[in-house]
Design a protein around this motif. Structure first.
Motif, PDB file in Angstrom:
ATOM      1  N   SER A   1       0.833  -1.209   0.000  1.00 43.38           N
ATOM      2  CA  SER A   1       0.000   0.000   0.000  1.00 43.38           C
ATOM      3  C   SER A   1       0.865   1.256   0.000  1.00 43.38           C
ATOM      4  CB  SER A   1      -0.928  -0.020   1.212  1.00 43.38           C
ATOM      5  OG  SER A   1      -1.715   1.139   1.261  1.00 43.38           O
ATOM      6  N   ARG A   2       1.968   1.221   0.764  1.00 42.55           N
ATOM      7  CA  ARG A   2       2.871   2.382   0.795  1.00 42.55           C
ATOM      8  C   ARG A   2       3.493   2.614  -0.577  1.00 42.55           C
ATOM      9  NH1 ARG A   2       8.047   2.585   0.870  1.00 42.55           N
ATOM     10  NH2 ARG A   2       8.291   0.371   1.395  1.00 42.55           N
ATOM     11  N   CYS A   3       3.893   1.533  -1.236  1.00 43.68           N
ATOM     12  CA  CYS A   3       4.495   1.657  -2.569  1.00 43.68           C
ATOM     13  C   CYS A   3       3.482   2.207  -3.571  1.00 43.68           C
ATOM     14  CB  CYS A   3       5.011   0.299  -3.042  1.00 43.68           C
ATOM     15  SG  CYS A   3       6.495  -0.275  -2.162  1.00 43.68           S
ATOM     16  N   LYS A   4       2.233   1.765  -3.470  1.00 45.18           N
ATOM     17  CA  LYS A   4       1.204   2.273  -4.375  1.00 45.18           C
ATOM     18  C   LYS A   4       0.985   3.769  -4.173  1.00 45.18           C
ATOM     19  CE  LYS A   4      -1.400  -2.036  -4.990  1.00 45.18           C
ATOM     20  NZ  LYS A   4      -2.689  -2.742  -4.748  1.00 45.18           N
ATOM     21  N   THR A   5       0.998   4.178  -2.904  1.00 48.57           N
ATOM     22  CA  THR A   5       0.832   5.606  -2.619  1.00 48.57           C
ATOM     23  C   THR A   5       2.005   6.410  -3.175  1.00 48.57           C
ATOM     24  OG1 THR A   5      -0.406   5.096  -0.590  1.00 48.57           O
ATOM     25  CG2 THR A   5       0.535   7.299  -0.781  1.00 48.57           C
ATOM     26  N   SER A   6       3.227   5.881  -3.017  1.00 50.41           N
ATOM     27  CA  SER A   6       4.409   6.577  -3.541  1.00 50.41           C
ATOM     28  C   SER A   6       4.352   6.662  -5.063  1.00 50.41           C
ATOM     29  CB  SER A   6       5.679   5.841  -3.105  1.00 50.41           C
ATOM     30  OG  SER A   6       5.800   5.826  -1.692  1.00 50.41           O
TER      31      SER A   6
ATOM     32  N   LYS B   1       1.633   6.671  -6.906  1.00 47.51           N
ATOM     33  CA  LYS B   1       0.595   7.638  -7.258  1.00 47.51           C
ATOM     34  C   LYS B   1       1.128   9.070  -7.126  1.00 47.51           C
ATOM     35  CE  LYS B   1      -2.681   8.664  -4.381  1.00 47.51           C
ATOM     36  NZ  LYS B   1      -3.875   8.595  -3.506  1.00 47.51           N
ATOM     37  N   ASP B   2       1.884   9.334  -6.060  1.00 51.42           N
ATOM     38  CA  ASP B   2       2.460  10.665  -5.879  1.00 51.42           C
ATOM     39  C   ASP B   2       3.459  10.976  -7.003  1.00 51.42           C
ATOM     40  OD1 ASP B   2       0.970  10.904  -3.600  1.00 51.42           O
ATOM     41  OD2 ASP B   2       2.603  10.355  -2.232  1.00 51.42           O
TER      42      ASP B   2
ATOM     43  N   THR C   1      -6.508  11.662 -10.919  1.00 49.31           N
ATOM     44  CA  THR C   1      -6.187  11.269  -9.541  1.00 49.31           C
ATOM     45  C   THR C   1      -7.393  10.606  -8.870  1.00 49.31           C
ATOM     46  OG1 THR C   1      -4.621  13.110  -9.352  1.00 49.31           O
ATOM     47  CG2 THR C   1      -5.396  12.107  -7.304  1.00 49.31           C
TER      48      THR C   1
ATOM     49  N   GLU D   1      -7.609   6.857  -7.455  1.00 47.18           N
ATOM     50  CA  GLU D   1      -8.015   6.534  -6.084  1.00 47.18           C
ATOM     51  C   GLU D   1      -9.193   5.568  -6.071  1.00 47.18           C
ATOM     52  OE1 GLU D   1      -8.817  10.340  -4.421  1.00 47.18           O
ATOM     53  OE2 GLU D   1      -6.698  10.791  -3.972  1.00 47.18           O
TER      54      GLU D   1
ATOM     55  N   GLN E   1      -7.916   2.172  -6.903  1.00 48.64           N
ATOM     56  CA  GLN E   1      -7.225   1.602  -5.753  1.00 48.64           C
ATOM     57  C   GLN E   1      -8.223   1.117  -4.709  1.00 48.64           C
ATOM     58  OE1 GLN E   1      -4.591   4.318  -3.807  1.00 48.64           O
ATOM     59  NE2 GLN E   1      -3.595   2.756  -2.581  1.00 48.64           N
ATOM     60  N   ARG E   2      -9.300   1.906  -4.511  1.00 47.34           N
ATOM     61  CA  ARG E   2     -10.321   1.494  -3.540  1.00 47.34           C
ATOM     62  C   ARG E   2     -10.991   0.192  -3.983  1.00 47.34           C
ATOM     63  NH1 ARG E   2     -15.553   1.571  -3.058  1.00 47.34           N
ATOM     64  NH2 ARG E   2     -15.827   2.572  -5.087  1.00 47.34           N
TER      65      ARG E   2
END
Length: 224
Positions: A86-91, A93-94, A137, A141, A144-145
């Motif tokens: 999940s952290r990698c996916k957020t990074s 996306k950023d 974006t 999201e 991802q949800r």
């Protein structure tokens, strides 16, 4: 080759950790890269992210084959893997958002000092690009949800399947015990029937002897 129930889980987890390290390294390098190099780095990260996602799914599947007495420890490791993913996916996306902003700003025409926002056309394109970025974006999201919900449903299905398998195993054990009890009861009934026939034969023998004795006594009296 290690054939223990946890061998595959350990192997998948090791591969996943290596992928996470590679993803973090590429994302870090991509921040300092420009233009096409940065896009290429993100494409490689996306491919590795898909592979990491598949490995987490394999970890989730392998949990069901691990013995109950050590399963809780592996559940904790699985949660850590999901958190890292999940952290990698957020990074990622950023990084995508940052790249989109850079592309948008680099494609904008220079504006005059009299109009800090440039021409009306440039301002319209900038607003339109910003709106597209926000929409992208939001779609990301939402995707991802939906992926998280699908993953949750998949885990729930696997849990239900494990419960059903345990019920089937318990039913099978119950049937085996019932089968053993029926065999014992059948043997007991056979022994009772055999004894009944033996007792009946003895009774008939005694009656026959008594009849013979009566006939002999009557014969002796009549003949005397």
């Amino acid at each position: 080759m290690d054939a223990s129930p946890t061998a595959l889980f350990d192997s998948y987890e090791q591969d996943f950790k290596q992928l996470v390290q590679s993803i973090d390294a590429k994302l870090s390098e991509g921040k300092d890269a420009g233009g096409e190099d940065r896009k290429a780095a993100l494409r490689r990260v996306e491919m590795e992210m898909e592979e990491a996602d598949e490995l987490v799914s394999q970890l989730d599947i392998e949990i069901s084959s691990i013995p109950q007495n050590v399963r809780q420890h592996y559940h904790t490791r699985l949660r850590d893997a999901k958190s890292s993913l999940s952290r990698c996916k957020t990074s990622l996306k950023d990084a995508r958002s940052s790249l989109a902003r850079s592309d948008l700003l680099s494609s904008s025409k220079p504006y005059s000092s009299d109009d800090p926002y440039g021409s009306s056309s440039d301002r319209t394109r900038l607003l339109s690009g910003t709106q597209l970025l926000e929409n992208g974006t939001k779609r990301l999201e939402e995707s991802q949800r939906m992926a998280l919900e699908t993953e949750s449903h998949g885990a729930e299905i696997l849990t239900n399947l494990r419960g059903q398998r345990e019920q089937i195993e318990n039913s099978r054990d119950t049937l085996l015990r019932a089968d053993i009890a029926i065999d014992r009861a059948s043997n007991t009934l056979k022994q009772m029937v055999r004894r009944m026939y033996q007792q009946r034969a003895i009774t008939y023998s005694i009656i026959a002897v008594l009849i013979i004795l009566i006939v002999v006594i009557v014969w002796e009296k009549l003949s005397g």
